[in-house]
Design a protein around this motif. Structure first.
Motif, PDB file in Angstrom:
ATOM      1  N   LEU A 255      -2.766  -7.381  -7.234  1.00  0.00           N
ATOM      2  CA  LEU A 255      -2.323  -5.726  -7.292  1.00  0.00           C
ATOM      3  C   LEU A 255      -3.331  -5.049  -6.564  1.00  0.00           C
ATOM      4  CD1 LEU A 255      -1.186  -5.527 -10.716  1.00  0.00           C
ATOM      5  CD2 LEU A 255      -0.347  -6.434  -8.497  1.00  0.00           C
ATOM      6  N   ALA A 256      -4.180  -5.146  -6.420  1.00  0.00           N
ATOM      7  CA  ALA A 256      -5.452  -4.401  -5.966  1.00  0.00           C
ATOM      8  C   ALA A 256      -5.286  -4.143  -4.319  1.00  0.00           C
ATOM      9  CB  ALA A 256      -7.272  -4.523  -6.138  1.00  0.00           C
ATOM     10  N   ARG A 257      -5.285  -5.305  -3.884  1.00  0.00           N
ATOM     11  CA  ARG A 257      -4.776  -5.534  -2.275  1.00  0.00           C
ATOM     12  C   ARG A 257      -3.910  -4.584  -1.842  1.00  0.00           C
ATOM     13  NH1 ARG A 257      -5.553 -11.825  -1.525  1.00  0.00           N
ATOM     14  NH2 ARG A 257      -7.583 -11.589  -2.759  1.00  0.00           N
ATOM     15  N   PHE A 258      -3.039  -4.195  -2.666  1.00  0.00           N
ATOM     16  CA  PHE A 258      -1.854  -2.996  -2.501  1.00  0.00           C
ATOM     17  C   PHE A 258      -2.848  -1.712  -2.743  1.00  0.00           C
ATOM     18  CE2 PHE A 258       1.991  -5.113  -2.930  1.00  0.00           C
ATOM     19  CZ  PHE A 258       1.840  -6.129  -2.887  1.00  0.00           C
ATOM     20  N   THR A 259      -3.894  -1.241  -2.778  1.00  0.00           N
ATOM     21  CA  THR A 259      -4.538  -0.095  -2.565  1.00  0.00           C
ATOM     22  C   THR A 259      -3.832   1.489  -1.174  1.00  0.00           C
ATOM     23  OG1 THR A 259      -6.113  -0.778  -4.453  1.00  0.00           O
ATOM     24  CG2 THR A 259      -6.986   1.560  -3.169  1.00  0.00           C
ATOM     25  N   ASP A 260      -4.677   0.552  -0.727  1.00  0.00           N
ATOM     26  CA  ASP A 260      -4.697   1.118   0.847  1.00  0.00           C
ATOM     27  C   ASP A 260      -3.190   1.184   1.716  1.00  0.00           C
ATOM     28  OD1 ASP A 260      -7.465  -0.131   2.050  1.00  0.00           O
ATOM     29  OD2 ASP A 260      -7.368   1.270   0.679  1.00  0.00           O
ATOM     30  N   GLU A 261      -2.450   0.111   1.181  1.00  0.00           N
ATOM     31  CA  GLU A 261      -0.641   0.708   1.821  1.00  0.00           C
ATOM     32  C   GLU A 261       0.037   1.403   1.030  1.00  0.00           C
ATOM     33  OE1 GLU A 261       1.505  -2.990   2.129  1.00  0.00           O
ATOM     34  OE2 GLU A 261       3.271  -2.189   3.127  1.00  0.00           O
ATOM     35  N   LEU A 262      -0.091   1.503  -0.335  1.00  0.00           N
ATOM     36  CA  LEU A 262       0.703   2.253  -1.040  1.00  0.00           C
ATOM     37  C   LEU A 262       0.091   3.804  -1.547  1.00  0.00           C
ATOM     38  CD1 LEU A 262       1.113   0.052  -4.504  1.00  0.00           C
ATOM     39  CD2 LEU A 262       2.620   1.383  -2.260  1.00  0.00           C
ATOM     40  N   GLY A 263      -1.438   3.817  -1.424  1.00  0.00           N
ATOM     41  CA  GLY A 263      -2.296   4.883  -1.177  1.00  0.00           C
ATOM     42  C   GLY A 263      -2.257   5.633  -3.048  1.00  0.00           C
TER      43      GLY A 263
END
Ligand code: NAI
Ligand code: SAJ
Length: 454
Positions: A255-263
């Motif tokens: 889930l942490a890997r979505f940080t930048d794409e989701l902003g």
């Protein structure tokens, strides 16, 4: 039966009143041998010692044995353990030896807490436990009880240890007890955990083994004792706890890997999601280390036939996380027209988690290796261990600020790092925090927190 003989009646198979057995145990009439005096074994020996006054600890490491017999405690950061070891050795309740067979001959209760590791190709390695079982078998007597606390692949007691103990000792199955009694303890709070932070699970090779083990641990723990159907069920309880943790940490890391794409701040989303009672998403981090959680999936995957794709997938997510941390760093250096190759990077922490002097499967070391592979000059700082075998130059935590670093990665949040003066690094230094302990506002500079973003 004479008073003397009654006092020394065996535990397993005894038909004496239960209270008489309990008082014999508490009086030290059933001497205890604890095999393995490491992060878990020494605290366990301490609690058996304070309960019975008659414990012999066995270890192959002579320096461990000598230190304990001098009243010293080699296990660090365990509240209360130093004093307990000193007191127990001083009053004769605890002694240590390298002579496993001699200890087995004198003991009536045998507690096994030696490592169960994995080989280079991820095969479960129970060789230390079977080696200790052979030593115990040489000294095993009718009425003895063997309590295995080392985490084992489910089925090991039934299929390996029970036949081995019978064959090597010459005793019949109904002449001694064997139970699996998993250690549900965390380093840093071992004494509190062993004394009763969690219910104690016991599963016997037969009903009498379960009864005898439940009696012993009921005297030891302030918590309840949970008898289960057999040794394999108890082995599965312990491994399942670890599998749950590895899979859920993998979910957090993914889930942490979505940080930048989701902003978004994924950690904020996780914290709020966890306000639902059925949700318990764990903490994103640098990966999963230690010789427990990353090893237990292989106690199923490479021991049993049934496919377990989720366990395998979680392992690959967690194993890839240290590389993902280096990818994050490389991207942030490139944003500033820098490159990872030729850069100087300080990695804070080498152990698998804060406060524990253990580097097996440490994600911090995987980060150092990946940085080195990509051409960075790596410095590593850890208050508990050195950088032996790691492609990095060890530096004292107090010297870290003197390094002209292009980047600093906080991989393990040791308390000692609180003293670092972050202002001493050039403003251009990229800071990566994998543990969510650095506060940009407090530091007055940009920090990239895994799972929160810049
Ligand atoms: N470390 C943890 O958080 C927990 C570990 N466990 C289980 O307990 C086992 C032991 O863990 P730790 O105490 O952390 O390991 P450790 O590596 O800290 O200590 C193991 C000790 O066993 C000794 N040893 C090795 N071979 C031996 C032999 N043949 N005879 C006697 N002593 C021997 C070593 O010299 C060392 O002192 C683990 O493998 C795991 O299955 C269970 C719960 C928690
Ligand atoms: C189910 C469970 O919580 N097991 C505990 C675990 O303790 P252990 O010392 O291995 O530490 P841990 O807290 O599980 O951490 C393992 C690794 O995972 C990382 N970690 C842990 C929790 C989390 O939310 N996120 C995360 O990234 C840690 O940094 C570490 O690298 O494994 C022990 C064991 O079985 O040996 C067990 O007794 C402990 O109770």
């Amino acid at each position: 039966m004479s008073e003397h003989a009654e006092r020394f009646a065996p535990l397993y198979g005894s038909d004496r009143p239960e209270e008489a057995q309990r008082s014999s145990f508490r009086d030290g009439a059933f001497p205890v041998a604890v095999y393995g005096l490491g992060k878990m074994g020494l605290p366990i020996a301490g609690v058996f010692g304070e309960t019975t006054g008659a414990v012999t600890g066995v270890d192959i490491d002579e320096s461990v044995v000598e230190g304990i017999n001098d009243g010293e405690c080699h296990v660090r950061n365990e509240p209360g353990l130093d004093d307990l070891v000193a007191d127990l050795v001083d009053d004769g309740s605890l002694r240590a030896t390298t002579d496993a067979v001699g200890a087995a001959e004198d003991a009536r209760i045998h507690v096994v807490i030696v490592p169960t590791l994995i080989t280079e190709d991820h095969q479960p390695d129970t060789s230390v436990v079977t080696s200790v079982a052979r030593d115990i078998a040489e000294g095993l007597a009718p009425g003895d009880l063997v309590c295995v606390e080392s985490t084992l692949p489910p089925g090991t007691c039934r299929d390996v240890l029970a036949p081995l103990l019978r064959y090597e000792s010459g005793l019949e199955a109904d002449e001694f007890g064997l139970a699996f009694c998993p250690e549900r303890t965390s380093s840093g709070r071992a004494l509190a955990d062993v004394r009763g932070a969690h219910p104690k699970v016991v599963g016997g090779d037969d009903a009498e083994s379960t009864r005898a083990a439940a009696l012993v641990y009921d005297e030891l723990t302030t918590n309840e004792v949970i008898p289960v159907s057999d040794t394999t069920t108890a082995e599965a309880v312990k491994v399942f706890e670890g599998l749950y943790r590895d899979v859920n940490i993998a979910l957090a890391n993914e889930l942490a890997r979505f940080t930048d794409e989701l902003g978004i701040d994924v950690r904020e989303a996780i914290d709020v999601a966890n306000t639902q009672p059925y949700c318990d998403i764990h903490d994103p981090g640098p990966g999963v280390g230690g010789h427990c959680i990353p090893y237990y999936p292989y106690f199923m995957l490479n021991w049993l036939e049934t496919p377990a794709p989720l366990l395998a997938s979680a392992r690959s997510v967690n194993d890839a996380t240290p590389v993902h941390v280096v990818d994050l760093l490389e991207a942030r250096l490139e944003e500033r027209d820098g490159t990872l190759g030729g850069s100087t990077v300080v990695v804070l922490g080498l152990t698998y988690r804060a406060g524990v002097a253990e580097t097996r499967a440490s994600p911090a070391i995987d980060i150092c290796r990946t940085l080195d592979d990509r051409g960075a000059t790596v410095y590593a700082s850890d208050p508990l261990v050195d950088a032996e075998g790691v492609p990095a130059t060890w530096v004292h935590p107090e010297e870290v600020g003197a390094i002209d670093a292009d980047a600093v990665v906080l991989a393990t949040d040791h308390d000692e790092f609180d003293a670092i003066d972050w202002r001493s690094f050039p403003s251009s230094t990229v800071l990566i925090d994998t543990r969510d302990v650095l506060d940009s506002d407090r530091l007055g500079r940009d920090v990239y927190v895994v799972g929160r973003g810049a």
